[in-house]
Design a protein around this motif. Structure first.
Motif, PDB file in Angstrom:
ATOM      1  N   SER A 203      15.023  16.417 -54.408  1.00 35.78           N
ATOM      2  CA  SER A 203      14.636  17.247 -53.265  1.00 35.78           C
ATOM      3  C   SER A 203      14.776  16.430 -51.998  1.00 35.78           C
ATOM      4  CB  SER A 203      13.208  17.764 -53.420  1.00 35.78           C
ATOM      5  OG  SER A 203      12.305  16.691 -53.633  1.00 35.78           O
ATOM      6  N   ALA A 204      15.311  17.046 -50.983  1.00 36.21           N
ATOM      7  CA  ALA A 204      15.568  16.340 -49.725  1.00 36.21           C
ATOM      8  C   ALA A 204      14.264  16.115 -48.968  1.00 36.21           C
ATOM      9  CB  ALA A 204      16.541  17.141 -48.867  1.00 36.21           C
ATOM     10  N   PRO A 205      14.094  14.930 -48.381  1.00 34.55           N
ATOM     11  CA  PRO A 205      12.881  14.660 -47.600  1.00 34.55           C
ATOM     12  C   PRO A 205      13.044  15.081 -46.145  1.00 34.55           C
ATOM     13  CG  PRO A 205      14.190  12.671 -47.746  1.00 34.55           C
ATOM     14  CD  PRO A 205      14.946  13.735 -48.517  1.00 34.55           C
ATOM     15  N   TRP A 206      11.928  15.322 -45.492  1.00 35.13           N
ATOM     16  CA  TRP A 206      11.928  15.494 -44.045  1.00 35.13           C
ATOM     17  C   TRP A 206      11.920  14.104 -43.409  1.00 35.13           C
ATOM     18  CZ3 TRP A 206      12.347  20.211 -41.689  1.00 35.13           C
ATOM     19  CH2 TRP A 206      12.108  21.345 -42.474  1.00 35.13           C
ATOM     20  N   ILE A 207      12.805  13.894 -42.448  1.00 33.37           N
ATOM     21  CA  ILE A 207      12.962  12.573 -41.828  1.00 33.37           C
ATOM     22  C   ILE A 207      12.921  12.702 -40.312  1.00 33.37           C
ATOM     23  CG2 ILE A 207      14.433  10.534 -41.618  1.00 33.37           C
ATOM     24  CD1 ILE A 207      15.680  11.205 -44.303  1.00 33.37           C
ATOM     25  N   LEU A 208      12.157  11.818 -39.675  1.00 29.91           N
ATOM     26  CA  LEU A 208      12.109  11.716 -38.223  1.00 29.91           C
ATOM     27  C   LEU A 208      12.737  10.397 -37.787  1.00 29.91           C
ATOM     28  CD1 LEU A 208       8.431  12.850 -37.481  1.00 29.91           C
ATOM     29  CD2 LEU A 208      10.524  14.182 -37.068  1.00 29.91           C
ATOM     30  N   PRO A 209      13.201  10.305 -36.553  1.00 31.26           N
ATOM     31  CA  PRO A 209      13.672   9.006 -36.063  1.00 31.26           C
ATOM     32  C   PRO A 209      12.532   7.995 -36.076  1.00 31.26           C
ATOM     33  CG  PRO A 209      14.318  10.783 -34.570  1.00 31.26           C
ATOM     34  CD  PRO A 209      13.341  11.372 -35.536  1.00 31.26           C
ATOM     35  N   LYS A 210      12.852   6.769 -36.407  1.00 27.19           N
ATOM     36  CA  LYS A 210      11.839   5.719 -36.467  1.00 27.19           C
ATOM     37  C   LYS A 210      11.628   5.047 -35.118  1.00 27.19           C
ATOM     38  CE  LYS A 210      10.420   1.966 -39.573  1.00 27.19           C
ATOM     39  NZ  LYS A 210      10.784   1.193 -40.783  1.00 27.19           N
ATOM     40  N   HIS A 211      12.681   4.972 -34.341  1.00 28.33           N
ATOM     41  CA  HIS A 211      12.630   4.315 -33.024  1.00 28.33           C
ATOM     42  C   HIS A 211      12.134   2.872 -33.158  1.00 28.33           C
ATOM     43  CE1 HIS A 211      13.662   8.079 -31.209  1.00 28.33           C
ATOM     44  NE2 HIS A 211      12.508   8.653 -31.466  1.00 28.33           N
ATOM     45  N   ASP A 212      12.662   2.186 -34.134  1.00 27.03           N
ATOM     46  CA  ASP A 212      12.291   0.782 -34.319  1.00 27.03           C
ATOM     47  C   ASP A 212      12.966  -0.066 -33.244  1.00 27.03           C
ATOM     48  OD1 ASP A 212      11.162  -1.454 -35.399  1.00 27.03           O
ATOM     49  OD2 ASP A 212      12.610  -1.660 -37.030  1.00 27.03           O
ATOM     50  N   ALA A 213      12.336  -1.165 -32.903  1.00 30.29           N
ATOM     51  CA  ALA A 213      12.905  -2.079 -31.904  1.00 30.29           C
ATOM     52  C   ALA A 213      12.207  -3.423 -32.020  1.00 30.29           C
ATOM     53  CB  ALA A 213      12.733  -1.520 -30.496  1.00 30.29           C
ATOM     54  N   ALA A 214      12.891  -4.452 -31.567  1.00 34.13           N
ATOM     55  CA  ALA A 214      12.303  -5.787 -31.587  1.00 34.13           C
ATOM     56  C   ALA A 214      11.333  -5.947 -30.427  1.00 34.13           C
ATOM     57  CB  ALA A 214      13.400  -6.839 -31.500  1.00 34.13           C
ATOM     58  N   ARG A 261      11.473  18.923 -34.690  1.00 34.48           N
ATOM     59  CA  ARG A 261      11.932  17.552 -34.442  1.00 34.48           C
ATOM     60  C   ARG A 261      12.734  17.016 -35.622  1.00 34.48           C
ATOM     61  NH1 ARG A 261       6.789  14.410 -33.821  1.00 34.48           N
ATOM     62  NH2 ARG A 261       8.221  12.639 -33.705  1.00 34.48           N
ATOM     63  N   ALA A 262      12.261  17.278 -36.830  1.00 32.95           N
ATOM     64  CA  ALA A 262      12.972  16.791 -38.019  1.00 32.95           C
ATOM     65  C   ALA A 262      14.318  17.509 -38.180  1.00 32.95           C
ATOM     66  CB  ALA A 262      12.107  16.985 -39.256  1.00 32.95           C
ATOM     67  N   GLN A 263      14.339  18.812 -37.935  1.00 31.46           N
ATOM     68  CA  GLN A 263      15.595  19.559 -38.035  1.00 31.46           C
ATOM     69  C   GLN A 263      16.596  19.075 -36.987  1.00 31.46           C
ATOM     70  OE1 GLN A 263      13.986  23.520 -37.587  1.00 31.46           O
ATOM     71  NE2 GLN A 263      14.007  23.911 -39.807  1.00 31.46           N
ATOM     72  N   VAL A 290       6.277  12.579 -44.521  1.00 31.44           N
ATOM     73  CA  VAL A 290       7.405  12.675 -43.594  1.00 31.44           C
ATOM     74  C   VAL A 290       7.909  11.259 -43.346  1.00 31.44           C
ATOM     75  CG1 VAL A 290       8.139  13.364 -41.291  1.00 31.44           C
ATOM     76  CG2 VAL A 290       6.456  14.755 -42.529  1.00 31.44           C
ATOM     77  N   LEU A 291       9.206  11.042 -43.587  1.00 29.67           N
ATOM     78  CA  LEU A 291       9.769   9.698 -43.537  1.00 29.67           C
ATOM     79  C   LEU A 291      10.297   9.373 -42.146  1.00 29.67           C
ATOM     80  CD1 LEU A 291      11.709   9.779 -46.934  1.00 29.67           C
ATOM     81  CD2 LEU A 291       9.310   9.202 -46.502  1.00 29.67           C
ATOM     82  N   LEU A 292      10.383   8.087 -41.892  1.00 31.64           N
ATOM     83  CA  LEU A 292      10.919   7.595 -40.622  1.00 31.64           C
ATOM     84  C   LEU A 292      12.149   6.745 -40.901  1.00 31.64           C
ATOM     85  CD1 LEU A 292       7.640   6.416 -38.825  1.00 31.64           C
ATOM     86  CD2 LEU A 292       8.737   8.661 -38.711  1.00 31.64           C
ATOM     87  N   SER A 293      13.250   7.053 -40.266  1.00 32.28           N
ATOM     88  CA  SER A 293      14.465   6.253 -40.455  1.00 32.28           C
ATOM     89  C   SER A 293      15.442   6.492 -39.317  1.00 32.28           C
ATOM     90  CB  SER A 293      15.143   6.584 -41.779  1.00 32.28           C
ATOM     91  OG  SER A 293      16.337   5.839 -41.929  1.00 32.28           O
ATOM     92  N   ASP A 294      15.991   5.397 -38.822  1.00 34.21           N
ATOM     93  CA  ASP A 294      17.061   5.473 -37.820  1.00 34.21           C
ATOM     94  C   ASP A 294      18.440   5.340 -38.454  1.00 34.21           C
ATOM     95  OD1 ASP A 294      15.171   5.601 -35.728  1.00 34.21           O
ATOM     96  OD2 ASP A 294      15.034   3.410 -35.642  1.00 34.21           O
ATOM     97  N   ASP A 295      18.490   4.891 -39.723  1.00 38.21           N
ATOM     98  CA  ASP A 295      19.790   4.522 -40.285  1.00 38.21           C
ATOM     99  C   ASP A 295      20.151   5.180 -41.612  1.00 38.21           C
ATOM    100  OD1 ASP A 295      17.863   3.111 -41.699  1.00 38.21           O
ATOM    101  OD2 ASP A 295      18.555   1.130 -41.071  1.00 38.21           O
ATOM    102  N   PHE A 296      19.255   5.988 -42.196  1.00 32.52           N
ATOM    103  CA  PHE A 296      19.609   6.641 -43.461  1.00 32.52           C
ATOM    104  C   PHE A 296      20.700   7.684 -43.243  1.00 32.52           C
ATOM    105  CE2 PHE A 296      19.018  10.120 -46.559  1.00 32.52           C
ATOM    106  CZ  PHE A 296      19.301   9.425 -47.725  1.00 32.52           C
TER     107      PHE A 296
END
Length: 493
Positions: A203-214, A261-263, A290-296
């Motif tokens: 099943s596909a997860p809902w994913i939001l941008p993570k906006h990670d940064a150093a 936002r996820a869509q 709800v997952l967070l990822s910038d690169d998946f």
């Protein structure tokens, strides 16, 4: 390892991850010195010791996924990597190192009336304790599906929580089973190291941008020089995340906005077509984490990661057949299939009043009062147990409230005393949880997740409210919800 036979402490803590270490530090600073922390592994760290897969990181911002009473000003990134968190916990452990016994496994713990109330058998001897604190965590038992023919697979096979360092991603065809938090981190990391990845997704997860940064050196310097700036930064993150609970309530404006936002993230990242369709969730947003990822999504869009929208069904040599009927030739197989989080792994070894085990008490799903206390198990506090997880904020915030509750109990009940939560208090707390959870996405039609008990369908892991509310209501011991008796310190054990 020094034998522990005959040792007695006022408090025995089981587990040296975030929960156990935090409890130990808070007890030490409160003036309580009669305690031990047992850790079955050879070093501290819990889930951050066990999980070393490529890309492992936290999805809660670093300054909040750390103790408020043991701050770290020089986090490298907004979302810390696993190794940095592991090193943080090792540094925290130094403060209470003389109280920690690594390589010590709890075999059984049995309640006995008297000042030496808990008799605890370990591989290093038998200990007695006035109070027992269970801090063994919910992510200690990897969940592995049964896959016919897996023994015929000639390549490397592992769970993300037991990563095999002999897997060489470069040029390898790697199957990743699962699409949860570990998978969306591991897949792009493996692609980045030259692997061709197939994601087996039920099943596909809902994913939001993570906006990670150093964090830049200038920011780190400010955090180090000005505690108020660092505390304000942490508080701002906490408030932002805590306000997101409303987005888990079905029918709320915030819930609709979360879905949008996820869509939008999916539509911006993956072109229209079969791949986007495969990555479009079928369940309600918030049903699962709800997952967070910038690169998946970029890893999938690049073509280096392919999505198989069904689970693997069987293995024959290197060929892995999916439920769709498609077959994939693979060099390594990685199970990102999560954990058995339905109850602590040691629940069957904890024997309360009348001989009932904690596992038996929880046959129909975990229950408690205040997410820490269980009737029939006196002088016992469970950290990170029933309804102590959050789907929107930091678990460390919940643990810190539970540390306060533990210290409050120790201060309220004199040494040698016995406290036990009333059965009616546990029942009322559970009914409140069930009623409030009923309005959330966690129980939406068709929703299946590790948040819920497999048999009853009850939500047994999540607190249905904000972390701030939990701290306000349960960051203190409530004697009126317990029976309390003083046992003479000279009583026979």
């Amino acid at each position: 390892m020094t034998g522990l036979d005959g040792t007695h402490v006022r408090v025995l803590v089981v587990g040296a991850g975030f929960a156990g270490l935090g409890a130990a530090i808070r007890m030490r600073r409160s003036g309580e010195d009669s305690f031990l922390v047992l850790e079955q592994a050879d070093e501290v760290g819990g889930t951050w010791r066990d999980n070393t897969y490529p890309g492992v990181a936290c999805d809660v911002p670093s300054h909040l996924y750390s103790f408020s009473f043991a701050p770290k000003s020089d986090w490298k990134r907004r979302f810390a990597g696993g190794e940095e968190i592991r090193q943080y916990l090792r540094s925290c452990a130094e403060e209470v190192a003389e109280h920690i016994r690594c390589g010590t496994r709890l075999l059984s713990a049995e309640w006995r009336q008297g000042p030496r109330s808990w008799k605890v058998t370990t591989n290093a001897g038998t200990i007695t304790a006035g109070a027992l604190v269970l801090a063994s965590g919910r992510f200690s038992r990897p969940a592995l599906p049964t896959l016919p023919g897996l023994v015929t697979f000639p390549g490397r096979v592992c769970h993300t929580a037991r990563w095999d360092p002999r897997i060489v991603p470069e040029g390898a065809r790697i199957g990743v089973v699962g699409s949860g938090a570990s998978a969306v981190q591991a897949v792009p990391a493996l692609v980045g190291r030259g692997a061709q990845v197939t994601v087996f997704q039920r099943s596909a997860p809902w994913i939001l941008p993570k906006h990670d940064a150093a964090y830049g050196t200038a920011e780190q310097s400010v955090f180090a020089a000005d505690d108020d700036v660092r505390r304000d930064h942490r508080a701002e993150i906490f408030d932002e995340l805590d306000s997101a609970f409303e987005a888990r309530v079905l029918g709320s404006t915030a819930h609709t906005e979360l879905r949008r936002r996820a869509q939008d993230h999916l539509r911006r990242s993956i072109p229209a077509g079969p791949v986007r369709e495969a990555l479009t969730p079928a369940d309600e947003v918030g049903c699962r984490r709800v997952l967070l990822s910038d690169d998946f999504y970029p890893a999938v869009a690049s073509g280096a990661a392919a999505v198989e929208p069904s689970a693997p069904l069987a293995v024959q040599g290197r060929a892995v057949r999916a439920a769709s009927g498609r077959t994939y030739e693979l060099d390594a197989l990685v199970f990102a299939t999560g954990f058995d989080a339905s109850r602590p792994a040691i629940a069957s070894s904890i024997v309360g009043r009348g001989g009932e085990t904690l596992a038996e008490h929880w046959a129909d799903g975990m229950t408690s009062y205040g997410s820490t206390s269980v009737s029939g198990f006196p002088n016992c506090i469970i950290l990170g147990g029933p309804h102590a997880a959050l789907g929107h904020n930091s678990a460390v915030a919940m643990l810190e409230a539970q540390f306060d509750q533990l210290l409050s109990a120790l201060a309220s009940v004199p040494a040698g005393g016995v406290w036990e939560v009333r059965a009616e208090a546990e029942k009322a707390y559970t009914a409140m949880i069930d009623e409030r959870a009923a309005s959330t996405a966690w129980v939406s039609p068709g929703c299946r997740s590790w948040y819920r008990h497999g048999g009853t369908g009850r939500v047994t892991l999540l607190w249905p409210g904000t972390a701030q509310e939990y701290r306000r209501r349960f960051g203190v011991f409530h004697p009126e919800q317990h029976t309390i008796e003083q046992v003479a310190l000279g009583s026979s054990c």
